[in-house]
Design a protein around this motif. Sequence first.
Motif, mmCIF file in Angstrom:
data_model
loop_
_atom_site.group_PDB
_atom_site.id
_atom_site.type_symbol
_atom_site.label_atom_id
_atom_site.label_comp_id
_atom_site.label_asym_id
_atom_site.label_seq_id
_atom_site.Cartn_x
_atom_site.Cartn_y
_atom_site.Cartn_z
ATOM 1 N N PHE A 109 70.259 32.639 22.165
ATOM 2 C CA PHE A 109 69.427 31.524 21.492
ATOM 3 C C PHE A 109 68.121 31.944 21.164
ATOM 4 O O PHE A 109 67.010 31.158 21.669
ATOM 5 C CB PHE A 109 69.560 30.539 22.502
ATOM 6 C CG PHE A 109 70.831 29.978 22.872
ATOM 7 C CD1 PHE A 109 71.805 29.268 22.180
ATOM 8 C CD2 PHE A 109 71.491 30.432 24.166
ATOM 9 C CE1 PHE A 109 72.979 28.804 22.275
ATOM 10 C CE2 PHE A 109 72.664 29.972 24.493
ATOM 11 C CZ PHE A 109 73.402 29.158 23.563
ATOM 12 N N SER A 110 67.975 32.893 20.490
ATOM 13 C CA SER A 110 66.754 33.515 19.955
ATOM 14 C C SER A 110 66.522 33.505 18.699
ATOM 15 O O SER A 110 67.601 33.662 17.999
ATOM 16 C CB SER A 110 66.276 34.848 20.575
ATOM 17 O OG SER A 110 67.180 35.863 19.905
ATOM 18 N N ILE A 111 65.344 33.315 18.015
ATOM 19 C CA ILE A 111 64.984 33.696 16.509
ATOM 20 C C ILE A 111 65.306 35.064 16.350
ATOM 21 O O ILE A 111 64.437 35.887 16.956
ATOM 22 C CB ILE A 111 63.801 32.847 16.086
ATOM 23 C CG1 ILE A 111 63.645 31.515 16.470
ATOM 24 C CG2 ILE A 111 63.581 33.353 14.671
ATOM 25 C CD1 ILE A 111 62.247 30.741 16.029
ATOM 26 N N LYS A 112 66.198 35.376 15.509
ATOM 27 C CA LYS A 112 66.601 36.789 15.354
ATOM 28 C C LYS A 112 65.689 37.677 14.292
ATOM 29 O O LYS A 112 65.890 37.133 12.975
ATOM 30 C CB LYS A 112 68.081 37.121 15.269
ATOM 31 C CG LYS A 112 68.723 38.291 15.480
ATOM 32 C CD LYS A 112 70.163 38.300 15.324
ATOM 33 C CE LYS A 112 70.662 39.573 15.612
ATOM 34 N NZ LYS A 112 72.438 39.658 15.597
ATOM 35 N N LYS A 116 49.975 47.726 13.653
ATOM 36 C CA LYS A 116 50.737 46.519 13.668
ATOM 37 C C LYS A 116 51.189 46.085 12.161
ATOM 38 O O LYS A 116 50.388 45.989 11.367
ATOM 39 C CB LYS A 116 50.122 45.285 14.208
ATOM 40 C CG LYS A 116 49.984 45.217 15.898
ATOM 41 C CD LYS A 116 49.164 44.209 16.444
ATOM 42 C CE LYS A 116 49.050 44.366 17.796
ATOM 43 N NZ LYS A 116 48.699 43.095 18.400
ATOM 44 N N GLN A 117 52.363 46.251 11.867
ATOM 45 C CA GLN A 117 53.097 46.000 10.395
ATOM 46 C C GLN A 117 53.833 44.733 10.530
ATOM 47 O O GLN A 117 54.787 44.740 11.498
ATOM 48 C CB GLN A 117 53.512 47.126 10.059
ATOM 49 C CG GLN A 117 52.636 48.381 10.060
ATOM 50 C CD GLN A 117 53.539 49.660 9.469
ATOM 51 O OE1 GLN A 117 54.745 49.698 9.112
ATOM 52 N NE2 GLN A 117 52.850 50.708 9.558
ATOM 53 N N ASP A 118 53.830 43.964 9.686
ATOM 54 C CA ASP A 118 54.733 42.788 9.548
ATOM 55 C C ASP A 118 56.035 43.288 8.781
ATOM 56 O O ASP A 118 56.154 42.807 7.572
ATOM 57 C CB ASP A 118 53.984 41.730 8.752
ATOM 58 C CG ASP A 118 52.750 41.232 9.548
ATOM 59 O OD1 ASP A 118 52.796 41.146 10.766
ATOM 60 O OD2 ASP A 118 51.711 40.492 8.730
ATOM 61 N N VAL A 119 56.748 44.085 9.653
ATOM 62 C CA VAL A 119 57.959 44.551 9.227
ATOM 63 C C VAL A 119 59.312 43.768 9.399
ATOM 64 O O VAL A 119 60.324 43.656 9.036
ATOM 65 C CB VAL A 119 58.314 45.887 9.588
ATOM 66 C CG1 VAL A 119 56.980 46.574 9.125
ATOM 67 C CG2 VAL A 119 58.410 46.018 11.101
ATOM 68 N N TYR A 120 58.903 42.737 10.567
ATOM 69 C CA TYR A 120 60.129 41.840 11.098
ATOM 70 C C TYR A 120 59.878 40.352 10.411
ATOM 71 O O TYR A 120 59.067 39.855 10.604
ATOM 72 C CB TYR A 120 60.085 41.936 12.557
ATOM 73 C CG TYR A 120 60.516 43.024 12.885
ATOM 74 C CD1 TYR A 120 62.023 43.550 12.956
ATOM 75 C CD2 TYR A 120 59.633 43.946 13.569
ATOM 76 C CE1 TYR A 120 62.133 44.772 13.183
ATOM 77 C CE2 TYR A 120 59.810 45.016 14.203
ATOM 78 C CZ TYR A 120 61.110 45.349 14.047
ATOM 79 O OH TYR A 120 61.575 46.773 14.425
ATOM 80 N N GLN A 121 60.751 40.035 9.484
ATOM 81 C CA GLN A 121 60.716 38.613 8.910
ATOM 82 C C GLN A 121 61.711 37.741 9.511
ATOM 83 O O GLN A 121 63.117 38.063 9.783
ATOM 84 C CB GLN A 121 60.925 38.729 7.533
ATOM 85 C CG GLN A 121 59.898 39.856 6.766
ATOM 86 C CD GLN A 121 60.191 40.360 5.159
ATOM 87 O OE1 GLN A 121 61.353 40.262 4.920
ATOM 88 N NE2 GLN A 121 58.742 40.447 4.736
ATOM 89 N N TYR A 122 61.472 36.642 9.712
ATOM 90 C CA TYR A 122 62.282 35.652 10.202
ATOM 91 C C TYR A 122 63.078 34.794 9.120
ATOM 92 O O TYR A 122 64.085 34.122 9.598
ATOM 93 C CB TYR A 122 61.512 34.862 11.270
ATOM 94 C CG TYR A 122 60.882 35.343 12.300
ATOM 95 C CD1 TYR A 122 61.733 35.306 13.773
ATOM 96 C CD2 TYR A 122 59.961 35.791 12.399
ATOM 97 C CE1 TYR A 122 61.264 35.975 14.719
ATOM 98 C CE2 TYR A 122 59.539 36.466 13.533
ATOM 99 C CZ TYR A 122 60.375 36.643 14.860
ATOM 100 O OH TYR A 122 59.668 37.118 15.801
ATOM 101 N N ILE A 123 62.453 34.476 8.056
ATOM 102 C CA ILE A 123 63.201 33.690 7.190
ATOM 103 C C ILE A 123 63.679 34.322 5.880
ATOM 104 O O ILE A 123 63.211 35.436 5.580
ATOM 105 C CB ILE A 123 62.014 32.468 6.554
ATOM 106 C CG1 ILE A 123 60.743 33.252 6.027
ATOM 107 C CG2 ILE A 123 61.762 31.756 7.925
ATOM 108 C CD1 ILE A 123 59.849 32.171 5.472
ATOM 109 N N VAL A 124 64.725 33.790 5.183
ATOM 110 C CA VAL A 124 65.418 34.316 3.967
ATOM 111 C C VAL A 124 65.601 33.021 2.984
ATOM 112 O O VAL A 124 65.428 32.068 3.532
ATOM 113 C CB VAL A 124 66.611 34.796 4.406
ATOM 114 C CG1 VAL A 124 66.675 36.260 5.262
ATOM 115 C CG2 VAL A 124 67.635 33.970 5.239
#
Length: 287
Positions: free
Chosen positions: A122-125, A279-287
């Motif tokens: 139940f985590s935001i993946k 730190k790089q914003d390489v993980y995105q939560y939304i599509v």
Amino acid sequence: MAGNGNYHYSHIGYNSDRGKKKLWFIKDGCGVFCAGITWGLVFYAQFVVLAVLIIPNISKSAVYSTFNGLLFNALAILALTSHFKSMTTDPGAVPKGNATKENIESLQLKPGQIVYKCAKCFSIKPERAHHCSVCKRCIKKMDHHCPWINNCVGEANQKYFVLFTLYIAAISLHALIMVVIHFVQCFDTQWQACSIFSPPATIILLITLTFEGLLFFLFTCIMFCTQLHSMCYDETGIEQLKNEKHYQGRSKWLNIKSVFGDKFSYDWFLPFYQPVTAKQDVYQYIV
């Protein structure tokens, strides 16, 4: 997974466990057993190397014995430290249960945008995260779960795992070379003068060490080469198996630096130092 916006864990509540500096440890019986076997085999190799290959040769060649004794034990310490860090470092676990309504609303989704949620923890993946059934968590940039370190190999501990495979391969090769030299030197002499143990016991110890050295050398060399390929092409083992293409356009050197640290130094080869990367914003939560 293509994204239209970048979001870090500061947005959704970063893992509080890290802030408290708690020791990461997976309570898995098989993993604990395999990790214990790993340490036991290294200690066994140290015992045979010192008792059979080093100590009996001190009177004959103090320089040879001292150099090889110090080298082998230094590599063994580095290998065991790398293993310990691989086992007790959070590999990049996503906080459990953070897929709350409040956290999702904080992402300020636009019409048509969605987030991935893990149905198991139940985590935001995040992108490139996968759920591990042993760790019971989603792991960022998960490569695989390794029972020999009782942990996943992921974004935050890959450096330690690579060093573990490197140093185990090094001490295995070193032990094999010393065994060959020992056999050559003692072939035409009495075995009593080459060992503090009886000839049958000495032969059994050396054969066992040879088998262990060959097995570990081949296994860790394969793992090291696999991890090197994974780092160079920024492609995890799971992504290779699932044929999930991920391309950022970075050079192989930059990909390696993203694992070991932004600045090349001796820290890269020591498991005592945590890699410092931008730190790089390489993980995105939304599509």
